[in-house]
Motif scaffolding. Structure first.
Motif, PDB file in Angstrom:
ATOM      1  N   GLY A  63       0.785  -1.229   0.000  1.00 42.03           N
ATOM      2  CA  GLY A  63       0.000   0.000   0.000  1.00 42.03           C
ATOM      3  C   GLY A  63       0.814   1.274   0.000  1.00 42.03           C
ATOM      4  N   THR A  64       2.148   1.167   0.070  1.00 42.17           N
ATOM      5  CA  THR A  64       3.014   2.344   0.021  1.00 42.17           C
ATOM      6  C   THR A  64       3.624   2.457  -1.370  1.00 42.17           C
ATOM      7  OG1 THR A  64       5.016   1.151   0.687  1.00 42.17           O
ATOM      8  CG2 THR A  64       3.584   2.020   2.446  1.00 42.17           C
ATOM      9  N   PRO A  65       4.055   3.654  -1.777  1.00 46.56           N
ATOM     10  CA  PRO A  65       4.705   3.790  -3.088  1.00 46.56           C
ATOM     11  C   PRO A  65       5.908   2.858  -3.257  1.00 46.56           C
ATOM     12  CG  PRO A  65       4.066   5.946  -2.289  1.00 46.56           C
ATOM     13  CD  PRO A  65       3.802   4.977  -1.159  1.00 46.56           C
ATOM     14  N   SER A  66       6.733   2.712  -2.221  1.00 47.80           N
ATOM     15  CA  SER A  66       7.906   1.844  -2.328  1.00 47.80           C
ATOM     16  C   SER A  66       7.490   0.374  -2.411  1.00 47.80           C
ATOM     17  CB  SER A  66       8.847   2.062  -1.143  1.00 47.80           C
ATOM     18  OG  SER A  66       8.195   1.772   0.082  1.00 47.80           O
ATOM     19  N   GLY A  67       6.469   0.010  -1.654  1.00 50.06           N
ATOM     20  CA  GLY A  67       5.980  -1.357  -1.691  1.00 50.06           C
ATOM     21  C   GLY A  67       5.383  -1.709  -3.040  1.00 50.06           C
ATOM     22  N   LEU A  68       4.659  -0.754  -3.642  1.00 47.11           N
ATOM     23  CA  LEU A  68       4.096  -0.981  -4.968  1.00 47.11           C
ATOM     24  C   LEU A  68       5.201  -1.113  -6.014  1.00 47.11           C
ATOM     25  CD1 LEU A  68       1.043   1.451  -5.035  1.00 47.11           C
ATOM     26  CD2 LEU A  68       1.015  -1.032  -4.843  1.00 47.11           C
ATOM     27  N   ALA A  69       6.237  -0.291  -5.899  1.00 49.53           N
ATOM     28  CA  ALA A  69       7.346  -0.362  -6.846  1.00 49.53           C
ATOM     29  C   ALA A  69       8.023  -1.731  -6.790  1.00 49.53           C
ATOM     30  CB  ALA A  69       8.352   0.744  -6.560  1.00 49.53           C
ATOM     31  N   ALA A  71       6.649  -4.570  -5.774  1.00 49.93           N
ATOM     32  CA  ALA A  71       5.718  -5.558  -6.323  1.00 49.93           C
ATOM     33  C   ALA A  71       5.687  -5.487  -7.845  1.00 49.93           C
ATOM     34  CB  ALA A  71       4.320  -5.326  -5.751  1.00 49.93           C
ATOM     35  N   ASN A  72       5.774  -4.280  -8.385  1.00 53.69           N
ATOM     36  CA  ASN A  72       5.791  -4.126  -9.844  1.00 53.69           C
ATOM     37  C   ASN A  72       7.027  -4.782 -10.455  1.00 53.69           C
ATOM     38  OD1 ASN A  72       3.427  -2.616  -9.760  1.00 53.69           O
ATOM     39  ND2 ASN A  72       4.490  -0.658  -9.752  1.00 53.69           N
ATOM     40  N   ARG A  73       8.178  -4.564  -9.834  1.00 58.79           N
ATOM     41  CA  ARG A  73       9.416  -5.166 -10.354  1.00 58.79           C
ATOM     42  C   ARG A  73       9.332  -6.688 -10.326  1.00 58.79           C
ATOM     43  NH1 ARG A  73      11.778  -0.856  -7.375  1.00 58.79           N
ATOM     44  NH2 ARG A  73      12.117  -2.240  -5.601  1.00 58.79           N
ATOM     45  N   ALA A  74       8.835  -7.226  -9.233  1.00 62.80           N
ATOM     46  CA  ALA A  74       8.728  -8.681  -9.106  1.00 62.80           C
ATOM     47  C   ALA A  74       7.764  -9.247 -10.150  1.00 62.80           C
ATOM     48  CB  ALA A  74       8.267  -9.041  -7.695  1.00 62.80           C
ATOM     49  N   ALA A  75       6.647  -8.564 -10.371  1.00 62.85           N
ATOM     50  CA  ALA A  75       5.667  -9.040 -11.342  1.00 62.85           C
ATOM     51  C   ALA A  75       6.234  -9.014 -12.759  1.00 62.85           C
ATOM     52  CB  ALA A  75       4.396  -8.191 -11.263  1.00 62.85           C
ATOM     53  N   LEU A  76       6.966  -7.952 -13.102  1.00 57.72           N
ATOM     54  CA  LEU A  76       7.545  -7.855 -14.441  1.00 57.72           C
ATOM     55  C   LEU A  76       8.604  -8.936 -14.676  1.00 57.72           C
ATOM     56  CD1 LEU A  76       7.912  -4.002 -15.014  1.00 57.72           C
ATOM     57  CD2 LEU A  76       6.420  -5.583 -16.244  1.00 57.72           C
ATOM     58  N   ASP A  77       9.343  -9.270 -13.633  1.00 58.27           N
ATOM     59  CA  ASP A  77      10.367 -10.316 -13.757  1.00 58.27           C
ATOM     60  C   ASP A  77       9.746 -11.661 -14.125  1.00 58.27           C
ATOM     61  OD1 ASP A  77      12.385  -8.543 -13.193  1.00 58.27           O
ATOM     62  OD2 ASP A  77      12.554  -9.107 -11.079  1.00 58.27           O
ATOM     63  N   LEU A  78       8.507 -11.877 -13.705  1.00 59.29           N
ATOM     64  CA  LEU A  78       7.832 -13.154 -13.946  1.00 59.29           C
ATOM     65  C   LEU A  78       6.983 -13.142 -15.219  1.00 59.29           C
ATOM     66  CD1 LEU A  78       6.657 -13.907 -10.294  1.00 59.29           C
ATOM     67  CD2 LEU A  78       8.590 -14.955 -11.508  1.00 59.29           C
ATOM     68  N   PHE A  79       6.964 -12.016 -15.917  1.00 59.23           N
ATOM     69  CA  PHE A  79       6.107 -11.867 -17.101  1.00 59.23           C
ATOM     70  C   PHE A  79       6.962 -11.346 -18.251  1.00 59.23           C
ATOM     71  CE2 PHE A  79       2.876  -9.300 -19.514  1.00 59.23           C
ATOM     72  CZ  PHE A  79       2.050 -10.362 -19.885  1.00 59.23           C
ATOM     73  N   PRO A  80       7.460 -12.227 -19.120  1.00 58.08           N
ATOM     74  CA  PRO A  80       8.428 -11.828 -20.139  1.00 58.08           C
ATOM     75  C   PRO A  80       7.834 -11.167 -21.386  1.00 58.08           C
ATOM     76  CG  PRO A  80       8.050 -14.183 -20.256  1.00 58.08           C
ATOM     77  CD  PRO A  80       7.290 -13.699 -19.064  1.00 58.08           C
ATOM     78  N   GLN A  81       6.519 -11.196 -21.561  1.00 58.03           N
ATOM     79  CA  GLN A  81       5.923 -10.651 -22.780  1.00 58.03           C
ATOM     80  C   GLN A  81       6.215  -9.155 -22.921  1.00 58.03           C
ATOM     81  OE1 GLN A  81       4.929 -10.369 -26.009  1.00 58.03           O
ATOM     82  NE2 GLN A  81       3.623 -12.162 -25.530  1.00 58.03           N
ATOM     83  N   ALA A 110     -17.066  -2.497  -0.694  1.00 56.65           N
ATOM     84  CA  ALA A 110     -15.659  -2.273  -0.332  1.00 56.65           C
ATOM     85  C   ALA A 110     -14.792  -3.421  -0.840  1.00 56.65           C
ATOM     86  CB  ALA A 110     -15.522  -2.132   1.180  1.00 56.65           C
ATOM     87  N   VAL A 111     -13.626  -3.064  -1.382  1.00 60.48           N
ATOM     88  CA  VAL A 111     -12.650  -4.047  -1.850  1.00 60.48           C
ATOM     89  C   VAL A 111     -11.268  -3.630  -1.341  1.00 60.48           C
ATOM     90  CG1 VAL A 111     -13.943  -4.729  -3.908  1.00 60.48           C
ATOM     91  CG2 VAL A 111     -12.362  -2.786  -4.025  1.00 60.48           C
ATOM     92  N   LEU A 112     -10.360  -4.607  -1.302  1.00 57.54           N
ATOM     93  CA  LEU A 112      -8.990  -4.328  -0.892  1.00 57.54           C
ATOM     94  C   LEU A 112      -8.138  -4.209  -2.145  1.00 57.54           C
ATOM     95  CD1 LEU A 112      -7.018  -3.948   1.444  1.00 57.54           C
ATOM     96  CD2 LEU A 112      -6.596  -6.418   1.389  1.00 57.54           C
ATOM     97  N   THR A 113      -7.462  -3.078  -2.296  1.00 55.93           N
ATOM     98  CA  THR A 113      -6.690  -2.780  -3.497  1.00 55.93           C
ATOM     99  C   THR A 113      -5.218  -2.552  -3.137  1.00 55.93           C
ATOM    100  OG1 THR A 113      -6.719  -0.346  -3.487  1.00 55.93           O
ATOM    101  CG2 THR A 113      -8.747  -1.471  -4.157  1.00 55.93           C
ATOM    102  N   PRO A 114      -4.345  -2.410  -4.143  1.00 54.71           N
ATOM    103  CA  PRO A 114      -2.940  -2.104  -3.848  1.00 54.71           C
ATOM    104  C   PRO A 114      -2.736  -0.789  -3.095  1.00 54.71           C
ATOM    105  CG  PRO A 114      -3.137  -2.958  -6.068  1.00 54.71           C
ATOM    106  CD  PRO A 114      -4.540  -2.755  -5.564  1.00 54.71           C
TER     107      PRO A 114
END
Length: 257
Positions: A63-69, A71-81, A110-114
């Motif tokens: 939920g923090t900018p650094s935490g999102l960054a 998570a984004n890096r980790a997700a991109l590493d696992l998605f080569p397209q 209500a939903v839980l988001t990034p």
């Protein structure tokens, strides 16, 4: 235009840019990512938002900018397209999937988001904001027309207001001030008490600083695409009040998510 219409229109505009022979290795201005990486991120985020909109539990970052960054890096590493045309099509598909999923549910649900808990209506605003920010980057990198306009920005404000307390950085520590923001026709106040901001429709007291800013400039400034001096140099913002110098400090109190 509804937020749902804006989501689909923005996703389709991004897809058009990506499908027009875009080079995935083109760097984004002022960012570490390339066009291919930004497109992959939008495709992944679109799927994430569609799943959340459909009621799935999808934890992502802290939920923090650094935490999102991170998570984004980790997700991109696992998605080569990185094929722009493939990713553009996916961005359009996931945008429509989100709209379809949200249409079947109460917008107040209500939903839980990034970026923490919010209702589905605000989640729509969040997704639009996300598409506009990265879509702007892609358009600038590819020398195309961007899709950020006054009407689109008005639809991002529900999310921007809710996200402000989560985006505060260390520069706000100990800060006390009341700001009135005038963004086109929209008005709201941001009041800091010992570094903690509270967002309200009206100021709880006389504002220390009023910031009148063009809506497009507001969004690009809030998302870190422009700086305060840039906005002022382009005559897109005017500040006044008892402490007008606080206008330059205001954007520095936040880190763009």
């Amino acid at each position: 235009m509804t937020p749902e219409d804006a989501i689909v229109a923005t996703a389709d505009r991004i897809a058009e840019l990506l499908e027009a022979g875009a080079d995935p290795h083109t760097p984004l201005r002022g960012a570490e990512w390339t066009v291919g990486e930004a497109a992959a991120h939008l495709a992944l985020a679109g799927k994430l938002m569609a799943d959340i909109g459909a009621g799935e539990d999808r934890p992502y970052g802290d939920g923090t900018p650094s935490g999102l960054a991170a998570a984004n890096r980790a997700a991109l590493d696992l998605f080569p397209q990185r094929d722009p045309a493939v990713l553009g099509a996916e961005i359009s598909v996931t945008a429509r999937a989100f709209v379809a999923a949200a249409a079947d549910r109460d917008p107040r649900h209500a939903v839980l988001t990034p970026m923490g808990p919010m209702d589905l209506s605000t989640l729509s605003s969040y997704l639009l904001t996300h598409l506009l920010g990265h879509g702007y980057d892609i358009a600038v990198a590819l020398r195309g027309a961007h899709m950020v306009d006054r009407d689109m920005v008005a639809l991002t404000l529900p999310f921007m207001r809710q996200a402000m307390p989560r985006a505060v950085n260390a520069g706000a520590v100990g800060h006390h001030a009341c700001y009135l923001l005038r963004i086109g026709r929209a008005r709201f106040a941001v009041t800091f008490a010992d570094g903690v901001p509270t967002v309200t429709d009206t100021p709880p007291r006389r504002p220390d600083c009023t910031i009148a800013i063009d809506p497009v400039a507001f969004l690009l400034l809030a998302l870190g695409r422009w700086t305060a001096p840039t906005a002022m140099a382009r005559a897109k913002v005017v500040v006044w009040g008892r402490k007008p110098w606080l206008g330059l400090r205001f954007p520095l109190l936040f880190t763009a998510p």
